[in-house]
Design an enzyme around this catalytic site. Sequence first.
Site, PDB file in Angstrom:
ATOM      1  N   SER A 235       0.832  -1.206   0.000  1.00 47.07           N
ATOM      2  CA  SER A 235       0.000   0.000   0.000  1.00 47.07           C
ATOM      3  C   SER A 235       0.866   1.255   0.000  1.00 47.07           C
ATOM      4  O   SER A 235       0.532   2.255  -0.642  1.00 47.07           O
ATOM      5  CB  SER A 235      -0.945   0.012   1.209  1.00 47.07           C
TER       6      SER A 235
ATOM      7  N   ASP B  96       6.996   2.586   6.087  1.00 51.52           N
ATOM      8  CA  ASP B  96       6.829   1.970   4.769  1.00 51.52           C
ATOM      9  C   ASP B  96       6.927   2.997   3.651  1.00 51.52           C
ATOM     10  O   ASP B  96       7.588   2.765   2.635  1.00 51.52           O
ATOM     11  CB  ASP B  96       5.488   1.239   4.698  1.00 51.52           C
TER      12      ASP B  96
END
Length: 397
Positions: free
Chosen positions: A147, A205
């Site tokens: 994502s 991330d």
Amino acid sequence: MWARELAVSAPGKVILHGEHAVVLGKVALAVALDLRTFLRLRPGAEGRLSVSLPGVGVRRSWDTPSLRALRGRIAADGDESKSPSIEQLDALREFAGIAAGASAPDSLATLAFLYMCLAVSAKYGDVPSVDIVVWSELPTGAGLGSSAAYAVCLAAALLMLCGAISCPLQEGQSTARWTEEELTLINSWAFRGEQVIHGNPSGVDNAVGTWGGALRYQAGKITPLKRVPTLRILLTNTKVPRSTKVLVAGVKEKILKFPAIMNPVLDSIDAISQECQSVLEAMPANPSPEHYPVLEEFFDINQHHLNVLGVGHPSLDRLCQVTASHSLHSKLTGAGGGGCGITLLPPDTSPLAVEAAKQDLCACGFECWETKIGAPGVTLHSCSSLSAQVLHALAQS
């Protein structure tokens, strides 16, 4: 009017060391994985913005006046320069026909796209008429930063389309990257996309997807490592589902129950992360076989520690046993309890040994990728420079 066909890519991520200990203020090392998400930009029909996400079954198109009207509602509900509000997301769901509380990947990906598109255009100007296609080498829901790679690609593309950052790819170049200042802007917008998808992400991330290489994360502070070698690995997905929330709660319960036993384990994991950082920063860009034994020992020790914390799983034990039978060293990566593991592949590992290990792992029902860590962050490509596999996947949509 956007007149060029270009592509943006961003890497996934794995946690090298520091899983679970990072939740309690210890150091974690996150590294960029050379499995990437690709976004293709192509001039579109005048007055329309189209997006196709074949991996999650999304193909949507909106006319520019409708998006402008929705942008006005979003801005009226609050400051579009802040993180997404409940009111803004509710308005986006209503516009896109997404049910309240829907958490399937297609719904969240569409929501993140709309939010980032409208918030970026509200600040920097209209997004021109383009067709956007996104395809990924990363599996979704495996803890590999899929994502975030999506959000980083979207942020870079939208900011470039609106003129907030440059288009650094010169004629004749195959790839280019943005300036440090531009990367910082990309990262900040990618984090907001991650907030739409995850609510309260750590920011690790998207930072790995933006800068690549390796990052040190501790108590909310993210620091890129000074120098990161490129290391070959075997990435294995056990396909065993797990709940990160449940695993984190289990670790906390064990620490409360046995603090005198568990706290030294956490301190040791922290020391491994810090020692590994020192080793990586001292290694050459293309390390030779003699650099690997200490990294392999770190893997072995940390895997035992993670089992002590209670986040192991029989599937991960099997993964470690299989690779050990081929003289390779593995550990879990991420939350544990199933999910993924990583195996170091020193440069003197024979191709036959790697292939045999992959066959044995696949025979267990696992999925394997031979790849690298320490990959570059978000990158702009000429479409002609992309591999035939990537071009084919983007064209299929």
